[in-house]
Design a protein around this motif. Structure first.
Motif, PDB file in Angstrom:
ATOM      1  N   GLU A 789       0.847  -1.195   0.000  1.00  0.00           N
ATOM      2  CA  GLU A 789       0.000   0.000   0.000  1.00  0.00           C
ATOM      3  C   GLU A 789       0.877   1.238   0.000  1.00  0.00           C
ATOM      4  N   PHE A 790       0.463   2.245  -0.776  1.00  0.00           N
ATOM      5  CA  PHE A 790       1.203   3.495  -0.852  1.00  0.00           C
ATOM      6  C   PHE A 790       0.460   4.598  -0.107  1.00  0.00           C
ATOM      7  N   HIS A 791       1.238   5.495   0.478  1.00  0.00           N
ATOM      8  CA  HIS A 791       0.689   6.618   1.237  1.00  0.00           C
ATOM      9  C   HIS A 791       1.327   7.907   0.743  1.00  0.00           C
ATOM     10  N   SER A 792       0.670   9.009   1.064  1.00  0.00           N
ATOM     11  CA  SER A 792       1.191  10.289   0.579  1.00  0.00           C
ATOM     12  C   SER A 792       0.880  11.422   1.540  1.00  0.00           C
ATOM     13  N   LEU A 793       1.911  11.979   2.103  1.00  0.00           N
ATOM     14  CA  LEU A 793       1.871  13.288   2.772  1.00  0.00           C
ATOM     15  C   LEU A 793       3.121  14.008   2.292  1.00  0.00           C
ATOM     16  N   ARG A 794       2.936  14.930   1.388  1.00  0.00           N
ATOM     17  CA  ARG A 794       4.074  15.508   0.680  1.00  0.00           C
ATOM     18  C   ARG A 794       4.166  16.998   0.935  1.00  0.00           C
ATOM     19  N   PRO A 795       5.317  17.478   1.438  1.00  0.00           N
ATOM     20  CA  PRO A 795       5.478  18.917   1.660  1.00  0.00           C
ATOM     21  C   PRO A 795       5.773  19.649   0.361  1.00  0.00           C
ATOM     22  N   SER A 796       5.582  20.943   0.386  1.00  0.00           N
ATOM     23  CA  SER A 796       5.818  21.757  -0.802  1.00  0.00           C
ATOM     24  C   SER A 796       7.293  21.821  -1.162  1.00  0.00           C
ATOM     25  N   GLN A 797       8.168  21.582  -0.186  1.00  0.00           N
ATOM     26  CA  GLN A 797       9.597  21.511  -0.488  1.00  0.00           C
ATOM     27  C   GLN A 797      10.218  20.400   0.347  1.00  0.00           C
ATOM     28  N   GLU A 798      11.172  19.676  -0.258  1.00  0.00           N
ATOM     29  CA  GLU A 798      11.790  18.552   0.433  1.00  0.00           C
ATOM     30  C   GLU A 798      12.765  19.011   1.507  1.00  0.00           C
ATOM     31  N   GLU A 799      13.286  20.205   1.378  1.00  0.00           N
ATOM     32  CA  GLU A 799      14.187  20.752   2.380  1.00  0.00           C
ATOM     33  C   GLU A 799      13.627  22.090   2.836  1.00  0.00           C
ATOM     34  N   VAL A 800      13.457  22.242   4.120  1.00  0.00           N
ATOM     35  CA  VAL A 800      12.872  23.461   4.665  1.00  0.00           C
ATOM     36  C   VAL A 800      13.962  24.240   5.379  1.00  0.00           C
ATOM     37  N   THR A 801      14.157  25.481   4.969  1.00  0.00           N
ATOM     38  CA  THR A 801      15.139  26.353   5.601  1.00  0.00           C
ATOM     39  C   THR A 801      14.411  27.494   6.301  1.00  0.00           C
ATOM     40  N   LEU A 802      14.733  27.660   7.567  1.00  0.00           N
ATOM     41  CA  LEU A 802      14.093  28.695   8.381  1.00  0.00           C
ATOM     42  C   LEU A 802      15.162  29.608   8.959  1.00  0.00           C
ATOM     43  N   LEU A 803      15.133  30.869   8.561  1.00  0.00           N
ATOM     44  CA  LEU A 803      16.036  31.851   9.141  1.00  0.00           C
ATOM     45  C   LEU A 803      15.472  32.308  10.479  1.00  0.00           C
ATOM     46  N   CYS A 804      16.324  32.371  11.492  1.00  0.00           N
ATOM     47  CA  CYS A 804      15.855  32.789  12.811  1.00  0.00           C
ATOM     48  C   CYS A 804      15.199  34.166  12.766  1.00  0.00           C
ATOM     49  N   SER A 805      15.697  35.023  11.893  1.00  0.00           N
ATOM     50  CA  SER A 805      15.144  36.376  11.815  1.00  0.00           C
ATOM     51  C   SER A 805      13.753  36.404  11.206  1.00  0.00           C
ATOM     52  N   GLU A 806      13.357  35.335  10.491  1.00  0.00           N
ATOM     53  CA  GLU A 806      12.030  35.298   9.890  1.00  0.00           C
ATOM     54  C   GLU A 806      10.953  34.893  10.884  1.00  0.00           C
ATOM     55  N   SER A 807      11.337  34.158  11.914  1.00  0.00           N
ATOM     56  CA  SER A 807      10.436  33.745  12.997  1.00  0.00           C
ATOM     57  C   SER A 807       9.447  32.673  12.575  1.00  0.00           C
ATOM     58  N   VAL A 808       8.771  32.849  11.431  1.00  0.00           N
ATOM     59  CA  VAL A 808       7.730  31.897  11.019  1.00  0.00           C
ATOM     60  C   VAL A 808       8.007  31.452   9.584  1.00  0.00           C
ATOM     61  N   GLN A 809       7.861  30.150   9.337  1.00  0.00           N
ATOM     62  CA  GLN A 809       8.055  29.598   7.990  1.00  0.00           C
ATOM     63  C   GLN A 809       6.843  28.742   7.622  1.00  0.00           C
ATOM     64  N   ARG A 810       6.248  29.026   6.481  1.00  0.00           N
ATOM     65  CA  ARG A 810       5.092  28.256   6.020  1.00  0.00           C
ATOM     66  C   ARG A 810       5.538  27.072   5.175  1.00  0.00           C
ATOM     67  N   VAL A 811       4.889  25.927   5.391  1.00  0.00           N
ATOM     68  CA  VAL A 811       5.111  24.726   4.589  1.00  0.00           C
ATOM     69  C   VAL A 811       3.745  24.152   4.243  1.00  0.00           C
ATOM     70  N   ASP A 812       3.488  23.952   2.958  1.00  0.00           N
ATOM     71  CA  ASP A 812       2.228  23.358   2.523  1.00  0.00           C
ATOM     72  C   ASP A 812       2.381  21.849   2.422  1.00  0.00           C
ATOM     73  N   VAL A 813       1.446  21.119   2.975  1.00  0.00           N
ATOM     74  CA  VAL A 813       1.480  19.656   2.970  1.00  0.00           C
ATOM     75  C   VAL A 813       0.294  19.143   2.162  1.00  0.00           C
ATOM     76  N   TRP A 814       0.588  18.239   1.206  1.00  0.00           N
ATOM     77  CA  TRP A 814      -0.438  17.719   0.313  1.00  0.00           C
ATOM     78  C   TRP A 814      -0.703  16.247   0.618  1.00  0.00           C
ATOM     79  N   SER A 815      -1.956  15.875   0.549  1.00  0.00           N
ATOM     80  CA  SER A 815      -2.352  14.473   0.620  1.00  0.00           C
ATOM     81  C   SER A 815      -2.837  14.077  -0.761  1.00  0.00           C
ATOM     82  N   GLY A 816      -2.170  13.073  -1.384  1.00  0.00           N
ATOM     83  CA  GLY A 816      -2.452  12.837  -2.789  1.00  0.00           C
ATOM     84  C   GLY A 816      -3.192  11.566  -3.121  1.00  0.00           C
TER      85      GLY A 816
END
Length: 1354
Positions: A789-816
């Protein structure tokens, strides 16, 4: 290798050589110590790794028949030594650095049992008894005091002193016990440090290793260069570890040749062992001579290195002393690509220029397809790759099975094809044997299995073939012999990907054998080589070569290149197989040593080739006219109509039209996978239950949906009441990536009607092989059904980089694919900092072992990096552009070595940095990185190569995750479990961690450093835990002419700063140079450059790389108060001048000579009678003079102590909270007074103790002891004895008071802070005072290894 020995040997014991070494056959002749002809069996022993190297560049001459070694031992020169020059090269080597892990562990235990445990256990028992007695006496004393009361007046001082002494006596007794227990836990034996002496006796270089450890060189190991003397010996009687020596660079480098495990001896015995008294134990070619070359490096647990491989190939290419005809290499790794790489280029020269036959193990990474490693998967398809086969007779004789089963490949034997289409496995051979192992194992033989055992079986057969050809004067080339082996192999009714062309054959008629025996005596002396032909067996292939010799193609290889990517064959896998495909094939005949081949032979080359293919789904031309040029043709492949979910193999075979019987000239191997496309509900796959017999393999190929991110495989057994052993191997092949990049491997035992679930990561759009194999030795049939069986929870980017100065980082997660439950978690696990080299230099190596034939010397680049750790940590050094590439690297080799501040080597690592992590204490370290190549200009470009240090966090840091932006900003409700229907998207918001977190605070973070971790989404705990570790791999290299390209830049405006994120940097020269983040603030812009990027080298289950970049550090708010007016500042100016003048004079008091310093001190004290700092400066000046000024020191210190009123100090430090407005200023003043008082008391007490300890015997008058007790008590009112400001005094005080254990505790603490020669000397002396001589002896014996005079050679 095996059975080392020969002329002038000092030990007749049988022993082994190098671990899984690369070795060659030379001058076919008879593995014990001699061949069947009485010649030396092992004609050369070489350590290519450098692990046995000793720097002997220090040259000395003897004085009164002795020299002083680097261990400081006096070395007595034996009178029998002949040394015309009188010069001796000296060095030092730790024996444990030579040993394999198995031997090192055995000797460590033996040494501990003999020299440590008996003494230590007795001391511990005695210390425990004394501690109980002291505790008992203390209790009785307390009871008596309580009954009698206490007096007053002067009696109180005596009572106070007595109380202090009782307390210290109790602490001392307890300290003995605790320290002995701690020493037992921390026991570490670096092993003996041996002096090494090298000299030239006028004919040959000789080396002596002082294994006596007392300077009696006559009792040490004394050997000449192995190639010239064939001398070898066990290093010591205890280790049974065979060594020999070589000398390089005019005596400046000693090479001690040992081995890194028992593997190499076993391999060599299979190929060439010779037991005259027991011929049944002989190897395949007992008459062959051996050149043993170690490529396994003991410093990195026997891993092969590029340096060792290159040196081995250089020795094999062209050697003035002997010719190597066959190479066996039972070593290898998986490479990301095979079409380029420095080591591949050298291997190409070995075979195709110098004509050496190279046999290599295919690997033990099966049963899935495309698991063949390097070297069979080198860029040139000229190496004979060997798979492992187990026959029915082997099952009975070697494995003692109760019944025979049909012969089959071992389950774990690697399978073809290679990623670029070659077969990978040329032939298969027996993959197990019971034969000799080195004597250090303390056993005579051992059963081992692996393709490492199959390869020497084949190499032995090749040796016999060449031997027969030489006797018959039949010319040959690596190509003609290889084609002969392929064409005569016995094709078995089993997996074609495991057997290649079939099982290697070795039968010939007795008549043919006898003819060869008669030819032997006539020819063996004419050409300087010998051969022992068995009475009953030689290669069946010889008959084929004899019958088919003389063709124009015998010296020609046919280089096959398929498609635009110039692959070695056709391998189509990641496709839907729904339409035909045409592939262009180019074939080029290339002669042996093409650049120097006879032009007339090239002009005369012409062949009519007939081509055939037995697969109806392949169309290819039937003939091909070949001259000495490239010819191309098309191959058409039509997968339509083939059953889906299966793999298909065939080949287009080319025969010489004029001599078809000679066999295949070349072939175009074709492997296509026709994956299953239709899944139930779009994500489920299942197959009917199938019966699995021993060795049975079932492969299912599924085209993974694009949206899928992980898979679950369920195995359900039935129809068997016994436990069944299976291997589940799931593999996806990603272009330019190792087979290990996307794989799952599990050996599992299943009971009746049991279900086993397996979860692993997948990549959508790539074909997945689900391979289930029944273990080869299983006696009971079983039935298994497979569900996927295959499953899918896929983020918008495979590597997430968060700068401390940005405080908040958005990541979109898809269920396919289906309804999925998401529960996001973000965890930081490592701290990444980047070091730039503090020093770099490129130097030529040269010398025979580092020069390619035709005068092509090697160069090395040495880069030095400084690492400071603020606290204990586990670190992993890694170089991004060199990491995770060895055979495929454009560079020849790399090796890093990490040293402490005393130059002691603590650890090493190579290309696969994730294997090598070191637990280090707080302190300063040096890392030296070594890179080799033939081109110095290429090395110069790496002179600023950055090095990343990954530090494992003491505790994982979890980031807060939210499902709305406002919740993230307001630190509101955190993300909970979310059910996501297929095709939906759910944003999540990550918030930057607090850099004030206790886990992060002690890291010493600076802008530009990064925190590395993982981001996961699935709620299922099995999914989360399926992969327990996260490894970071290299960034793939991409060439880009001569320009530095910066792409994919996102610019965000935020509070007058320009934030630049998501920068991809591509650099020329085939290197991707990505380094540390530098933050520069300029006017209103924040410039972010040189970003460190770490990429995951293994797509872990539901885990994505998370990188938090530190852009700024938290700081205290600036004080904007204008309380001090300009008028006050101006009024204080002159006072500040007077204070500055006073402080300047004070600073010079201790710098001037005694007379002028005293005069300056008087001047300052006249002007400032209460200035404590001046008094302390004078005290420091007096104390620096030495013993002659102790009385003055005591007097000066007494003056300072009397000037300080301790009552206000004690009252201040006893106050819990100070509410005054100037509390900070007042605390500073009190701290100065306290520190001055402590320094005066400490120096006063130290001077008094020094006088006592200088006496002989060191006895103190009662009033002196009372004075010291008073000083100690006064100090302890303010600080503990462990405080660095006073610990020096307390060490001396404890020694005077005979509390030696407490003194040792303080000295040991100093050594833990920073081990120096002086601290070690103090510690050794203190241990001797306690009678713990076994500890001081252990320290003294390892001193040369912990304080070397120079860095260890690479």
């Amino acid at each position: 290798m095996v059975k080392e020995g020969g002329v002038g040997q000092q030990n007749n014991n049988k022993d082994g050589g190098d671990d899984r070494s690369l070795w060659g056959f030379s001058r076919m002749g008879s593995i014990t110590q001699v061949t069947t002809e009485g010649k030396v069996k092992v004609i050369d022993r070489i350590d290519g790794s450098g692990a046995g190297d000793v720097d002997t560049s220090t040259v000395v001459t003897a004085v009164d028949g002795a020299i002083t070694g680097l261990t400081t031992r006096k070395l007595k020169i034996p009178e029998t030594w002949v040394n015309p020059s009188g010069k001796y090269h000296i060095g030092v080597k730790g024996s444990f650095s030579l040993y394999p892990k198995q031997l090192r562990e055995r000797l460590t235990k033996q040494r501990k049992d003999k020299t440590w445990d008996p003494i230590h256990k007795e001391l511990l028992a005695d210390a425990q008894r004394k501690a109980l007695e002291v505790q008992k006496n203390s209790s009785n004393s307390s009871s008596g005091t309580n009954g009698n009361g206490s007096g007053g007046g002067a009696g109180n001082n005596n009572s106070s002193s007595s109380s202090l002494l009782e307390k210290l006596a109790k602490e001392d007794a307890e300290s003995r016990v605790s320290q002995l227990n701690a020493l037992e836990k921390k026991y570490s034996d670096l092993g003996p440090a041996y002096d090494c002496v090298v000299y030239h006796d006028g004919q040959v270089w000789r080396a002596c290793v002082d294994t006596s450890e007392c300077g009696e060189l006559a009792d040490g190991l004394h050997l000449g260069e192995y190639r010239l003397t064939h001398q070898w010996s066990a290093l010591t009687h205890a280790d049974h570890y065979t060594v020999s020596v070589n000398v390089h660079n005019d005596g400046n480098l000693l090479e001690i040749v040992g081995m890194c495990s028992s593997h190499g001896t076993h391999v060599a015995s299979i190929a060439s062992a010779n037991f005259p008294d027991n011929p049944d134990r002989n190897g395949v070619a007992p008459g062959a001579q051996i050149v043993s070359i170690t490529i396994g490096d003991n410093r990195i647990t026997g891993m092969e290195t590029g340096t060792a491989l290159a040196r081995a190939m250089m020795r094999v290419m062209k050697n003035p002393h002997y010719t190597v005809n066959v190479i066996n290499m039972s070593y290898g790794e998986h490479a990301h690509w095979s079409d380029s790489g420095r080591l591949g280029e050298l291997a190409h020269e070995v075979v195709n220029k110098y004509g050496v036959l190279w046999v290599a193990s295919a690997g033990n990474h099966g049963p899935a397809l495309a698991t063949v490693g390097v070297p069979p998967d080198f860029q040139s398809d000229s190496i004979i790759g060997v798979g492992a086969y187990v026959s029915p007779d082997m099952m009975m004789a070697e494995y003692s099975m109760i019944e025979k089963l049909p012969g089959c490949p071992y389950t774990w034997s690697s399978r073809g094809p290679t990623e670029d289409g070659a077969r990978g496995v040329t032939v298969c051979a027996p993959g197990g044997a019971i034969t000799s192992v080195p004597t250090f194992t303390l056993r005579s033989n051992q059963l081992m299995n692996g393709t490492s055992m199959a390869s020497p079986h084949t190499a032995g057969c090749v040796a016999l073939i060449l031997s027969a050809l030489k006797l018959k004067s039949i010319p040959y080339s690596p190509y003609s012999v290889r084609r002969c082996i392929q064409n005569t192999a016995l094709h078995l009714d089993m997996d074609v990907f495991a057997q290649g062309h079939g099982l290697i054959q070795s039968l010939l008629t007795s008549a043919g054998c006898k003819k060869l025996q008669k030819k032997k005596k006539k020819r063996q002396h004419e050409e300087g080589w010998s051969c022992a032909v068995p009475e009953k067996v030689v290669e069946r292939a010889v008959e084929h070569l004899i019958q088919q010799t003389g063709g124009v193609e015998d010296k020609v290889r046919f280089a096959v290149e398929c498609g635009s990517e110039r692959k070695k064959g056709i391998h189509i896998r990641n496709w839907k197989a729904d339409k035909p495909v045409d592939v262009s094939v180019a074939v080029e005949p290339v002669m042996l040593n093409d650049m120097e081949a006879d032009p007339n032979e090239k002009l005369a080359f012409c062949m009519e080739l007939v081509m055939t293919c037995d697969a109806p789904w392949v169309k290819a031309p039937g003939c091909l006219q070949m001259s000495y040029t490239i010819r191309s043709f098309q191959v058409s492949i039509d997968p339509r109509g083939l059953e889906r979910g299966r793999v298909y193999f065939t080949s287009v075979k080319a025969y010489n039209a004029s001599n078809v019987e000679k066999g295949v000239m070349f072939e175009v191997p074709i492997t296509i996978v026709v994956p299953c496309l239709e899944l139930y509900h779009g994500y489920q796959y299942s197959c009917p239950a199938e019966v699995f017999r021993a060795g049975h393999i079932r492969r299912h190929f599924i085209y993974v949906p694009l949206e899928a991110t992980w898979a679950t495989v369920s195995l359900k057994t039935s129809h068997s009441d016994k436990c069944q052993r299976f291997t589940l191997h799931a593999v996806q092949l990603k272009p330019k990536s190792s087979v290990k990049t996307l794989e799952y491997y599990k050996v599992t035992n299943l009971g009746c009607n049991e279900t086993s679930n397996h979860v692993f990561s997948v990549r959508g759009g790539f074909t997945l092989e689900v391979c289930l194999a029944r273990w080869w030795s299983s006696l009971v049939d079983g039935q298994v059904q497979i569900f996927v069986e295959f499953h899918s929870l896929r983020p918008s980017q495979e590597e997430v980089t968060l700068l401390c100065s940005e405080s908040v980082q958005r990541v979109d997660v898809w269920s396919g694919l289906r309804n999925e439950e998401m529960s996001p978690q973000a965890t930081l696990k490592h701290h990444a900092q980047v070091l730039m080299p503090s020093e770099s230099k490129v130097e030529v190596l040269g010398g025979p072992r580092d020069t390619i034939p035709e005068s092509r010397p090697m160069y090395q680049l040495i880069l030095s990096y400084s690492l400071a750790l603020p606290k204990q940590a586990e670190v992993t050094p890694r170089c991004a552009v060199l990491n995770d590439v060895l055979y495929e690297s454009i560079l020849e080799s790399q090796l890093w070595m990490l040293y402490d501040h005393n130059k002691q080597l603590l650890g090493c690592g190579d290309a696969y940095s994730s294997k090598y992590s070191l637990k280090l204490e707080k302190g300063d370290y040096t890392i030296r990185l070594h890179v080799r190549h033939e081109r110095p200009d290429l090395l110069e470009k790496l002179s600023d190569l950055p090095l990343t240090i990954l530090t494992k966090l003491t505790q994982e840091v979890k980031l807060d995750v939210y499902t709305t932006f406002n919740a993230a900003v307001a630190s509101g409700k955190k993300a909970q479990t979310v059910t996501m229907p297929p095709g939906t998207c759910q944003p999540i918001y990550l918030t930057a961690p607090s850099l004030s977190d206790k886990t992060l605070k002690g890291l010493g973070l600076t802008p530009g450093q990064a925190l590395i971790g993982t981001l996961s989404f699935a709620k299922d705990e099995q999914v989360r835990k399926a992969v327990s570790s996260h490894k970071f791999g290299p960034i793939r290299t991409m060439p880009c002419n001569k320009f530095l390209l910066v792409t994919n830049i996102t610019i965000l405006q935020c509070n007058k700063f320009l934030l630049v994120t998501n920068i991809t940097i591509l650099q020329c020269n085939k290197f991707l140079l990505v380094t540390n983040i530098t933050i520069l603030q300029c006017n209103k812009f924040l410039l972010v450059t040189n970003i460190t990027i770490l990429q995951c080298n293994k797509f872990l289950l539901d885990q994505y790389l998370l990188r938090v970049v530190v852009t700024e550090m938290p700081c205290k708010k600036r004080n904007t108060s204008n309380a001090n007016s300009e008028e006050k500042k101006e009024a204080k100016t002159y006072n500040e001048y007077l204070e500055a003048l006073r402080d300047l004079q004070t600073a010079w008091i201790s710098k001037l000579d005694n007379e002028n310093g005293e005069q300056l001190h008087k001047e300052v004290m006249t002007a400032h009678p209460d200035h404590l700092a001046a008094q302390l400066a004078r005290l420091q000046a007096l104390d620096a003079v030495g013993a002659q000024n102790r009385a003055a020191v005591i007097a000066q210190a007494t003056k300072i102590v009397s000037a300080v009123d301790t009552a206000p100090l004690l009252a201040f430090y006893g106050t819990k909270t100070d509410t005054r407005s100037d509390a900070a200023k007042f605390k500073t003043q009190m701290d100065k007074q306290r520190n001055g008082l402590l320094e005066a008391l400490s120096r006063q007490g130290s001077a008094v103790c020094a006088d006592v300890l200088a006496a002989s015997p060191p006895e103190a008058a009662p009033d002196v002891l009372e004075q010291l007790d008073t000083i100690a008590a006064e100090i302890m009112k303010f600080v503990d004895p462990t405080d660095s400001k006073v610990s020096g005094f307390f060490i001396s005080y404890y020694r005077v008071r005979k509390f030696d254990s407490l003194a040792v505790r303080l000295i040991a603490r100093q050594c833990e802070e920073k081990m120096t020669r002086d601290n070690e000397a103090k510690l050794t002396e203190a241990y001797n005072c306690l009678g713990w001589t076994h500890i001081s002896a252990l320290i003294a014996n390892s001193h040369p290894l912990r304080f070397p005079t120079s860095y260890a050679p690479f």
